[in-house]
Design an enzyme around this catalytic site. Structure first.
Site, PDB file in Angstrom:
ATOM      1  CG  ASN A 203      -5.516   5.566  -0.446  1.00 38.34           C
ATOM      2  OD1 ASN A 203      -5.374   5.500  -0.715  1.00 38.34           O
ATOM      3  ND2 ASN A 203      -4.602   7.432  -0.634  1.00 38.34           N
ATOM      4  NE  ARG A 204     -12.164   2.492   3.148  1.00 41.37           N
ATOM      5  CZ  ARG A 204     -12.005   1.604   4.710  1.00 41.37           C
ATOM      6  NH1 ARG A 204     -12.288   0.570   4.230  1.00 41.37           N
ATOM      7  NH2 ARG A 204     -12.372   2.383   6.099  1.00 41.37           N
ATOM      8  CD  GLU A 206      -3.073   4.992  -2.224  1.00 36.01           C
ATOM      9  OE1 GLU A 206      -2.393   6.768  -2.682  1.00 36.01           O
ATOM     10  OE2 GLU A 206      -2.575   5.050  -1.138  1.00 36.01           O
ATOM     11  CG  ASP A 272       1.641  14.195   2.600  1.00 39.68           C
ATOM     12  OD1 ASP A 272       1.820  12.987   1.317  1.00 39.68           O
ATOM     13  OD2 ASP A 272       1.253  15.102   1.844  1.00 39.68           O
TER      14      ASP A 272
END
Length: 322
Positions: A203-204, A206, A272
């Protein structure tokens, strides 16, 4: 290939999920007043609900999309572990690859939700230490036993100790030798373990962390970030999810995918859903723009609901006909 054709190809595919298992526990209630003991809500409990979380939620999404799923992971010998394993079995997920470690606490995330949609509090019960060497060997053995006949492998790493560097290395090498795509959703701290994977999803936040972009990753820089991560990790494709801004993908080609405009109630578990959709898509069609557009649609279905959710049959029928 359109969405309906892709979803049709997903039916009956065999997926192996290797990762950190969690139990998502929800306590629903009504906020009645402010406590006289502290400035907090008093929530009158009305209902509790348990759902598979973490890697187990990836497996649940794969089932919802029409796949057959085998699960490899670790549970403690406790009530949460029993509840989670029974839930997976009830949904048709093969659990013979689950290893039980008596000294370990099954990860459980307890969320208190007031008035249907307002999350008041989350309590995490977990053991983040690595599994024992004996358990790690058992996980490698179980992965080996369940790889045959798989169409795709998902490595779902939440840094809860089950996905060791040794396990990553074995699964990726063994799957590559058999021509099976490997899709992973790791954390920045463990990215170096995923060299050779087919696709890594972050994600952004991470991606920002992995690249040291402390001010946050801007939308216009997301494609370059995906390319940089692809080169530094040594994988075929990197996918960065950007919330309401959609996603950026760099692999055989580069593309940005807008997110459908929907009323968002809860983003928990949406990543997920993206990983499950993309994993089956990569196995069914390779690198194809429609896979990522489909993933944006399936994720939009689950953020409209409170709590960790999966796309319903009605959702998928609507997507297929759209």
């Amino acid at each position: 290939m359109n969405h309906g054709e892709l979803l049709a190809r997903f039916q009956g595919m065999n997926a192996l999920v290797v990762g950190d298992l969690m139990l998502d526990e929800y306590i629903f209630g009504r906020a009645t007043r402010i406590s006289p003991e502290a400035p907090v809500m008093v929530v009158r409990q009305q209902q509790t609900k348990n759902l598979p979380g973490g890697a187990a939620n990836v497996a649940r999404n794969l089932i919802a999309l029409g796949a057959k799923v085998s699960m490899v992971g670790v549970l403690g010998c406790d009530r949460s572990g029993e509840t989670l394993e029974a839930s997976l079995q009830d949904q048709g997920i093969l659990t013979t690859g689950i290893v039980h470690e008596p000294s370990r606490t099954t990860t459980r995330k307890t969320r208190v939700v007031a008035d249907h949609s307002h999350q008041v509090l989350r309590i995490d019960h977990e053991d983040e230490g690595p599994v024992s060497a004996a358990t790690d060997s058992k996980l490698v053995d179980q992965s080996k036993a369940h790889l045959d006949g798989c169409d795709v492998v998902v490595l779902s790493d939440y840094l809860k100790g089950a996905v060791s560097p040794r396990l990553c290395e074995y699964v990726i090498a063994a799957a590559n030798a058999k021509g099976i795509p490997v899709v992973a959703n790791p954390k920045p701290r463990s990215l170096s373990h995923y060299k050779g994977a087919t696709l890594v999803s972050l994600n952004r936040l991470e991606a920002s962390d992995a690249l040291g972009i402390w001010q946050g990753l801007a939308d216009e820089n997301a494609l370059q970030a995906a390319e940089d991560l692809r080169n530094s990790i040594g994988v075929q494709t990197v996918l960065i999810t950007l919330g309401e801004a959609g996603m950026a993908v760099f692999g055989e080609g580069s593309l940005t995918v807008p997110a459908p405009r929907v009323e968002v109630y809860d983003t928990a578990g949406a990543g997920d859903t993206v990983v499950a959709t993309v994993a089956l898509g990569m196995a069914a069609a390779g690198f194809d723009e429609e896979i990522f557009r489909l993933a944006a649609q399936t994720a939009a279905c689950v953020v409209r609901r409170v709590g960790v959710a999966t796309p319903s049959k009605e959702d998928l029928a609507e997507i297929a006909s759209g």
